[in-house]
Scaffold this motif. Structure first.
Motif, PDB file in Angstrom:
ATOM      1  N   PRO A 224       8.032   5.088   1.220  1.00 15.35           N
ATOM      2  CA  PRO A 224       8.206   5.693   2.543  1.00 15.35           C
ATOM      3  C   PRO A 224       9.683   5.919   2.844  1.00 15.35           C
ATOM      4  CG  PRO A 224       7.844   3.342   2.759  1.00 15.35           C
ATOM      5  CD  PRO A 224       7.648   3.678   1.297  1.00 15.35           C
ATOM      6  N   THR A 225       9.961   6.520   3.973  1.00 16.87           N
ATOM      7  CA  THR A 225      11.348   6.715   4.380  1.00 16.87           C
ATOM      8  C   THR A 225      11.987   5.368   4.719  1.00 16.87           C
ATOM      9  OG1 THR A 225      10.773   7.026   6.702  1.00 16.87           O
ATOM     10  CG2 THR A 225      10.808   8.994   5.312  1.00 16.87           C
ATOM     11  N   GLU A 226      13.299   5.391   4.850  1.00 11.50           N
ATOM     12  CA  GLU A 226      14.053   4.162   5.112  1.00 11.50           C
ATOM     13  C   GLU A 226      13.564   3.457   6.375  1.00 11.50           C
ATOM     14  OE1 GLU A 226      18.691   2.784   5.922  1.00 11.50           O
ATOM     15  OE2 GLU A 226      18.226   4.831   5.300  1.00 11.50           O
ATOM     16  N   ALA A 227      13.106   4.215   7.356  1.00 12.50           N
ATOM     17  CA  ALA A 227      12.666   3.618   8.621  1.00 12.50           C
ATOM     18  C   ALA A 227      11.505   2.653   8.440  1.00 12.50           C
ATOM     19  CB  ALA A 227      12.272   4.723   9.602  1.00 12.50           C
ATOM     20  N   LEU A 228      10.701   2.839   7.381  1.00  9.23           N
ATOM     21  CA  LEU A 228       9.519   2.002   7.172  1.00  9.23           C
ATOM     22  C   LEU A 228       9.605   1.135   5.923  1.00  9.23           C
ATOM     23  CD1 LEU A 228       6.631   4.455   8.182  1.00  9.23           C
ATOM     24  CD2 LEU A 228       7.602   2.574   9.504  1.00  9.23           C
ATOM     25  N   ARG A 229      10.766   1.125   5.253  1.00 20.42           N
ATOM     26  CA  ARG A 229      10.890   0.304   4.048  1.00 20.42           C
ATOM     27  C   ARG A 229      10.643  -1.163   4.386  1.00 20.42           C
ATOM     28  NH1 ARG A 229      13.825   3.450   0.172  1.00 20.42           N
ATOM     29  NH2 ARG A 229      12.794   5.474   0.341  1.00 20.42           N
ATOM     30  N   GLY A 230       9.780  -1.801   3.611  1.00 14.82           N
ATOM     31  CA  GLY A 230       9.467  -3.208   3.813  1.00 14.82           C
ATOM     32  C   GLY A 230       8.404  -3.463   4.855  1.00 14.82           C
ATOM     33  N   ALA A 231       8.027  -2.424   5.623  1.00 12.91           N
ATOM     34  CA  ALA A 231       7.039  -2.598   6.690  1.00 12.91           C
ATOM     35  C   ALA A 231       5.658  -2.097   6.299  1.00 12.91           C
ATOM     36  CB  ALA A 231       7.500  -1.862   7.951  1.00 12.91           C
ATOM     37  N   VAL A 232       5.597  -1.233   5.294  1.00 13.62           N
ATOM     38  CA  VAL A 232       4.322  -0.661   4.867  1.00 13.62           C
ATOM     39  C   VAL A 232       4.191  -0.774   3.357  1.00 13.62           C
ATOM     40  CG1 VAL A 232       4.202   0.962   6.811  1.00 13.62           C
ATOM     41  CG2 VAL A 232       5.323   1.661   4.685  1.00 13.62           C
ATOM     42  N   THR A 233       2.985  -0.576   2.891  1.00 17.95           N
ATOM     43  CA  THR A 233       2.719  -0.587   1.462  1.00 17.95           C
ATOM     44  C   THR A 233       1.785   0.574   1.143  1.00 17.95           C
ATOM     45  OG1 THR A 233       1.935  -1.957  -0.378  1.00 17.95           O
ATOM     46  CG2 THR A 233       0.762  -2.158   1.714  1.00 17.95           C
ATOM     47  N   SER A 234       1.340   0.661  -0.104  1.00 16.89           N
ATOM     48  CA  SER A 234       0.490   1.772  -0.532  1.00 16.89           C
ATOM     49  C   SER A 234      -0.588   1.255  -1.471  1.00 16.89           C
ATOM     50  CB  SER A 234       1.332   2.848  -1.228  1.00 16.89           C
ATOM     51  OG  SER A 234       0.505   3.893  -1.719  1.00 16.89           O
ATOM     52  N   SER A 235      -1.712   1.950  -1.499  1.00 16.04           N
ATOM     53  CA  SER A 235      -2.816   1.578  -2.391  1.00 16.04           C
ATOM     54  C   SER A 235      -2.647   2.181  -3.777  1.00 16.04           C
ATOM     55  CB  SER A 235      -4.141   2.048  -1.788  1.00 16.04           C
ATOM     56  OG  SER A 235      -4.135   3.454  -1.603  1.00 16.04           O
ATOM     57  N   PHE A 236      -1.643   3.056  -3.950  1.00 17.53           N
ATOM     58  CA  PHE A 236      -1.447   3.713  -5.243  1.00 17.53           C
ATOM     59  C   PHE A 236      -0.614   2.827  -6.172  1.00 17.53           C
ATOM     60  CE2 PHE A 236      -2.072   7.182  -2.255  1.00 17.53           C
ATOM     61  CZ  PHE A 236      -2.968   7.997  -2.922  1.00 17.53           C
ATOM     62  N   PRO A 237      -1.091   2.503  -7.363  1.00 20.54           N
ATOM     63  CA  PRO A 237      -0.244   1.808  -8.336  1.00 20.54           C
ATOM     64  C   PRO A 237       0.989   2.653  -8.657  1.00 20.54           C
ATOM     65  CG  PRO A 237      -2.540   1.737  -9.026  1.00 20.54           C
ATOM     66  CD  PRO A 237      -2.473   2.678  -7.859  1.00 20.54           C
ATOM     67  N   ALA A 238       2.048   1.986  -9.108  1.00 22.51           N
ATOM     68  CA  ALA A 238       3.337   2.664  -9.315  1.00 22.51           C
ATOM     69  C   ALA A 238       3.249   3.791 -10.330  1.00 22.51           C
ATOM     70  CB  ALA A 238       4.392   1.643  -9.733  1.00 22.51           C
ATOM     71  N   ASP A 239       2.309   3.706 -11.289  1.00 23.96           N
ATOM     72  CA  ASP A 239       2.239   4.721 -12.347  1.00 23.96           C
ATOM     73  C   ASP A 239       1.257   5.843 -12.040  1.00 23.96           C
ATOM     74  OD1 ASP A 239      -0.081   3.270 -12.538  1.00 23.96           O
ATOM     75  OD2 ASP A 239      -0.069   3.139 -14.736  1.00 23.96           O
ATOM     76  N   THR A 240       0.750   5.914 -10.804  1.00 30.23           N
ATOM     77  CA  THR A 240      -0.216   6.955 -10.452  1.00 30.23           C
ATOM     78  C   THR A 240       0.424   8.338 -10.509  1.00 30.23           C
ATOM     79  OG1 THR A 240      -1.326   5.403  -8.965  1.00 30.23           O
ATOM     80  CG2 THR A 240      -1.881   7.726  -8.723  1.00 30.23           C
ATOM     81  N   LYS A 241      -0.313   9.302 -11.043  1.00 28.59           N
ATOM     82  CA  LYS A 241       0.142  10.693 -11.087  1.00 28.59           C
ATOM     83  C   LYS A 241      -0.966  11.610 -10.591  1.00 28.59           C
ATOM     84  CE  LYS A 241       3.368  10.141 -14.964  1.00 28.59           C
ATOM     85  NZ  LYS A 241       3.722  10.595 -16.335  1.00 28.59           N
TER      86      LYS A 241
END
Length: 576
Positions: A224-241
């Motif tokens: 996410p943008t800097e405003a939400l860094r550390g406050a949100v997460t994602s369900s997508f694994p890092a290697d998702t394409k």
């Protein structure tokens, strides 16, 4: 003497005429020009736009023409970087990079050209403008203002002027951004509760080589943008394409690859919610079935009639107001009865009420000695849970905790009603030196609005989770002129904050998108004491000779009507 030439005197930007049916384009001889990229106008996965076509520098151009052509080449750089390179000397070309924030200036700007001197082969040209915004490398859009200027060094070569020194980064006009970028909402997961999607607003550049759906989902895979860094997460694994996106008459088929656990139903539901809202709330694929594949195999299906609780606030249509210290519920027709328990009884010294969410809400109020809480039930009694004589009005988190800022001790406090315990929360060091008047948590449980002094509103985020939660990522949202006072703030939804400002000449009420600063003024007739909001409902109280009057803003956001003519002050909604 210095010659100042204004926009349009030497080089015009002309929109190309795309002739229907023939496919021919009329190209003006002096350029640059724009072309309507409307091939995907009927495709819900795409968005039509105008694409800037820049032309190389011409031998007969003067210094000003060259600078204006350079700026147009910057607008076209993402589609064709070769044209911009033609404006630079080999040395400048080797050093320059497009990386860094995009500077957005107003459309009208000045090019200051020094008087010519005999045998001079180089000169410094200054571009003067009013800056409008920055588009940061994380795609966040930050409005700014004030005068701005940039100096370019030009050399005269046999083939014409070339730029020998160019600061890093792109320089675009507001029209360039309107042509090629789209405000876009991306959705991530609230890290602390894992039960809510949080919107992250960005500006995405339209890509001529892919659909807008592809652009949106590719960006959703990034942090996410800097405003939400550390406050949100994602369900997508890092290697998702994103391998492919196809659309049919009634469905959109998205093929992913990566280490997705196809047996994890929780991840499947979250991923579906992120994709659904990131597409549909940007008017992409709305009303269509979204079929998601992993490595070409069926993974999950999202249907238009699927129940979506990822943006549910658990607030329903609850609305309240206060009369002589007693809390009342509001009905569609107007005044309702007093709430059950001690909160519905008239008493002095209780103010700045706040209601939690859920089926068994609690109400909090500030007193001269601290914050007290009561249940909205017949057995509910007031109990002081936080002590202090310099506390901000209470605000509830969606996890059921109560928050306030202790100005005397410079401490952010979090009260847990289940454990009946108050703990300090870490805050940025700069808050210790500021006068905090209001601290309001948005209904997404992540964003926080903080008023500092009388004149400034900052937006931050609650990062981490559990006992490791802290306030971070503070950024300026808005401020007012010296001598004015920010009288009240209220979250309308996850994106928009209402800011009520009292000035000598009167009041203003602005609705501000906290993601990109876009501001809309709300007309006022009466002087408001406070404001409360929930989505399409906005309530305010007005002090009259007969007492407090409760006003409601119309659906078209243009007029206020009386909801309660007398004894109807201090409106409030759960959370926000």
């Amino acid at each position: 003497m210095t010659r100042i030439s204004r926009l349009g005197t030497a080089l015009g930007i002309v929109a190309a005429m795309v002739l229907g049916g023939s496919g021919c384009t009329v190209i003006p001889p002096n350029g640059p020009y724009t072309v309507n990229n409307d091939e995907g106008a009927g495709d819900p996965l795409s968005k039509p736009f105008q694409r800037m076509i820049a032309i190389p520098p011409q031998p007969g151009w003067g210094a000003e023409d060259t600078i204006r052509g350079l700026q147009a080449a910057m607008a076209a750089h993402a589609d064709d970087p070769s044209v911009l390179a033609d404006y630079l000397t080999p040395e400048a070309r080797a050093k320059w990079t497009a990386a860094g924030p995009v500077t957005v200036i107003q459309d009208e700007y000045e090019v200051v050209v020094p008087p010519p001197r005999e045998s001079e082969t180089s000169m410094k040209i200054t571009l003067k403008a009013h800056v409008a915004a920055l588009i940061n490398e994380d795609d966040s859009y930050k409005p700014t203002g004030g005068s701005w200027e940039r100096t370019f060094e030009l050399v005269k070569l046999p083939e014409g002027y070339r730029v020998s020194s160019l600061p890093a980064g792109l320089l675009l006009t507001q029209s360039d951004v309107a042509r090629a970028y789209r405000p876009t909402n991306l959705y991530y997961v609230n890290r602390s509760t894992q039960d809510r999607l949080v919107v992250d607003r960005v500006r995405l550049r339209l890509d001529t080589m892919e659909t807008f759906a592809q652009t949106v989902l590719e960006r959703l895979l990034e942090p996410p943008t800097e405003a939400l860094r550390g406050a949100v997460t994602s369900s997508f694994p890092a290697d998702t394409k994103i391998e492919s996106i196809r659309s049919g008459e009634d469905r959109v088929i998205i093929n992913l690859s990566g280490q997705l656990d196809t047996l994890d139903l929780s991840t499947e539901e979250t991923l579906r919610g992120q994709i659904r809202n990131s597409l549909n709330r940007n008017e992409i694929a709305k009303g269509r079935v979204i079929e998601i594949l992993v490595d070409g195999e069926p993974y999950t299906v999202d249907r238009p009639d699927s129940v979506d609780q990822w943006l549910d606030d658990d607030v329903r249509d609850s609305a309240y107001y206060v009369d002589k210290g007693a809390v009342h519920y509001l009905t569609k027709d107007g005044a309702g009865g007093a709430v059950a328990g001690a909160a519905g009884e008239q008493r002095e010294g209780y103010s700045h009420f706040a209601v939690s969410a859920g089926p068994n809400p609690l109400i909090a109020a500030r007193t001269s000695t601290g914050i007290s809480v009561a249940g909205l039930a017949p057995e509910g009694v007031w109990q002081e849970v936080v002590q202090g004589d310099d506390l901000t009005p209470p605000t509830w988190h969606r996890d059921g905790s109560l928050w306030t800022y202790d100005g005397k001790n410079g401490t952010l406090l979090k009260y847990d009603p289940v454990r009946q315990r108050t703990d300090p929360v870490r805050v940025p060091e700069e808050l210790d030196r500021l006068d905090i008047n209001q601290f309001r948590i948005a209904r997404d449980g992540v964003r926080v609005a903080v008023t500092t002094g009388d004149e400034t509103v900052q937006i931050g985020a609650l990062t981490g989770e559990g006992t490791g939660m802290k306030l971070e990522n503070l950024q300026l949202l808005t401020n007012t002129e010296t001598g004015n006072e920010i009288k009240d703030i209220a979250w309308r939804d996850d994106e928009h904050l209402l800011v009520l400002v009292q000035a000598t000449a009167g009041q203003t009420l602005n609705e501000i998108n906290v993601g990109d600063g876009e501001t809309t003024g709300v007309p006022l007739k009466d002087r408001l004491q406070s404001v409360a909001a929930f989505q399409d409902q906005v309530l305010a109280d007005v002090t009259t000779k007969g007492g407090s009057k409760l006003m409601a803003l119309s659906q078209d956001q243009q007029t206020w009507t009386a909801k309660i003519d007398t004894d109807g002050g201090a409106p409030l909604f759960p959370l926000g």
